[in-house]
Structure formats: C-alpha cells, structure tokens
Design an enzyme around this catalytic site. Structure first.
Site, mmCIF file in Angstrom:
data_model
loop_
_atom_site.group_PDB
_atom_site.id
_atom_site.type_symbol
_atom_site.label_atom_id
_atom_site.label_comp_id
_atom_site.label_asym_id
_atom_site.label_seq_id
_atom_site.Cartn_x
_atom_site.Cartn_y
_atom_site.Cartn_z
ATOM 1 N N GLU A 27 61.400 156.527 76.958
ATOM 2 C CA GLU A 27 60.292 155.592 77.122
ATOM 3 C C GLU A 27 58.926 156.251 76.897
ATOM 4 O O GLU A 27 57.900 155.678 77.237
ATOM 5 C CB GLU A 27 60.365 154.934 78.500
ATOM 6 C CG GLU A 27 61.552 154.000 78.625
ATOM 7 C CD GLU A 27 61.595 153.233 79.934
ATOM 8 O OE1 GLU A 27 60.807 153.513 80.859
ATOM 9 O OE2 GLU A 27 62.453 152.325 80.040
ATOM 10 N N GLY A 93 76.250 152.112 72.567
ATOM 11 C CA GLY A 93 77.041 151.386 71.580
ATOM 12 C C GLY A 93 78.522 151.345 71.886
ATOM 13 O O GLY A 93 79.309 150.841 71.090
ATOM 14 N N GLY A 95 79.747 149.965 74.802
ATOM 15 C CA GLY A 95 80.020 148.903 75.768
ATOM 16 C C GLY A 95 79.706 149.255 77.211
ATOM 17 O O GLY A 95 79.974 148.458 78.109
ATOM 18 N N GLY A 97 76.764 149.560 78.693
ATOM 19 C CA GLY A 97 75.738 148.677 79.230
ATOM 20 C C GLY A 97 76.348 147.385 79.742
ATOM 21 O O GLY A 97 75.990 146.906 80.821
ATOM 22 N N GLU A 125 63.513 146.701 71.423
ATOM 23 C CA GLU A 125 64.245 145.592 70.798
ATOM 24 C C GLU A 125 65.749 145.623 71.052
ATOM 25 O O GLU A 125 66.338 144.571 71.313
ATOM 26 C CB GLU A 125 63.960 145.538 69.291
ATOM 27 C CG GLU A 125 62.593 144.963 68.955
ATOM 28 C CD GLU A 125 62.419 143.516 69.394
ATOM 29 O OE1 GLU A 125 63.374 142.717 69.305
ATOM 30 O OE2 GLU A 125 61.309 143.181 69.838
ATOM 31 N N PRO A 126 66.419 146.781 70.974
ATOM 32 C CA PRO A 126 67.861 146.763 71.262
ATOM 33 C C PRO A 126 68.167 146.253 72.672
ATOM 34 O O PRO A 126 69.105 145.478 72.865
ATOM 35 C CB PRO A 126 68.286 148.226 71.085
ATOM 36 C CG PRO A 126 67.265 148.810 70.165
ATOM 37 C CD PRO A 126 65.978 148.115 70.511
ATOM 38 N N TYR A 131 70.058 142.018 76.428
ATOM 39 C CA TYR A 131 69.899 141.149 77.596
ATOM 40 C C TYR A 131 69.928 139.670 77.210
ATOM 41 O O TYR A 131 70.545 138.859 77.898
ATOM 42 C CB TYR A 131 68.610 141.485 78.349
ATOM 43 C CG TYR A 131 68.641 142.848 79.002
ATOM 44 C CD1 TYR A 131 69.741 143.266 79.756
ATOM 45 C CD2 TYR A 131 67.581 143.733 78.872
ATOM 46 C CE1 TYR A 131 69.783 144.509 80.350
ATOM 47 C CE2 TYR A 131 67.610 144.988 79.481
ATOM 48 C CZ TYR A 131 68.711 145.366 80.218
ATOM 49 O OH TYR A 131 68.739 146.595 80.812
#
Length: 159
Positions: A27, A93, A95, A97, A125-126, A131
């Site tokens: 961030e 990538g 899964g 999350g 953006e990802p 979400y």
C-alpha cells in the site's frame, strides 16, 4: 488447494505482523506500521481481546490472514469490521482471499450481525473487483475519517 483455515493463536503473532508489514509495503506505506508483536499479543489474545484473526496455513506456514473486530452501528446494531484481509504476494490468485472471506462471513452470520464492513483503497482494482464479485457494495459517497495520534493530542491540548 492444500490450505488450513483456522483461528489465529498466540504462536502466530510473528507471522501476522509479517503479513501486516507486507501489506504496508504493497500500500506504499512501508514505514507506517508501528504495531508490535507485544501489541498483537495483548490486544488479540489478552484478557479482553479487541480482535479476532483467521489464518490460512500451508505446510505449517501462515500465508494469509483476515483480522476482524466487532463494532456497533447506531442504525444496524452489532456489526463485524474486516480490518484487513491479507494474502502474501506469492499466494495470490489461489483462492485464499475467498476462503478467508468465507470464514469472516460465516463467523459474522453465526454472531447474528446485521452488517460486515471494510475499506478498500480506490486504486486497488483487483481487490475492488474481488469484493464486488462477492456481492459487496462500494459506498462511493462516504469518506473515511481519521485522527492520528498527533491530531488527537492537538485536539486534547485545545480543549
């Protein structure tokens, strides 16, 4: 996927802090983390825990976390706040999350909360797409408001 999702334990604090620091770098705030392992131990596993944390583990290594706490909404009642969902860069990538968000949602549901909320940076953006794909609503007409330690001190001094 060969991952275990579980509640964090005291022994996980170092790995949790490592992921928090990794997120800060992502961030663009690498020096912003001031929380310590002692803070996490006291506030997550002490006499009055302030947060709950889920961890995703692979081969005895924690590779992702979801840190949450209970809030109270004057309009809705008891809510869960997802402070951070962090997946280590090398494991994105896969899964994780989704697995962690699933646990947060199930946990909130089991508590009977009326809302689960969190923030996402407008340039991530990802995460925004992730979400939204899960049915979350981005409230673009709300501002996040904060006072840092210096602002709090100055406010008190001006009372």
């Amino acid at each position: 996927m060969d991952y275990t999702i579980r509640f964090a334990e005291k022994k996980d604090v170092s790995a949790i802090l490592g992921l928090i620091q990794e997120l800060a770098v992502f961030e663009k705030e690498p020096d912003a983390v001031i929380v310590t392992e002692a803070d996490l131990l006291e506030n997550g596993f002490g006499k009055q825990p302030l947060f709950t944390c889920f961890v995703a583990e692979k081969d005895n290594t924690i590779v992702a976390i979801a840190l949450i706490y209970i809030r109270f909404s004057t309009w809705k009642g008891k809510t869960v706040h997802l402070e951070d969902l962090i997946v280590s860069h090398d494991y994105r990538g896969e899964g994780l999350g989704t697995l962690l968000l699933d646990e947060v949602i199930k946990y909130g549901y089991s508590l009977g909360v009326k809302r689960i909320c969190w923030e996402v940076l407008d340039w991530n953006e990802p995460a925004i797409k992730f979400y939204e794909s899960k049915g979350a609503t981005l409230l673009k007409d709300w501002y996040l408001v904060q006072m840092d330690e210096s602002s709090i001190r100055q406010y008190i001094e001006n009372l």
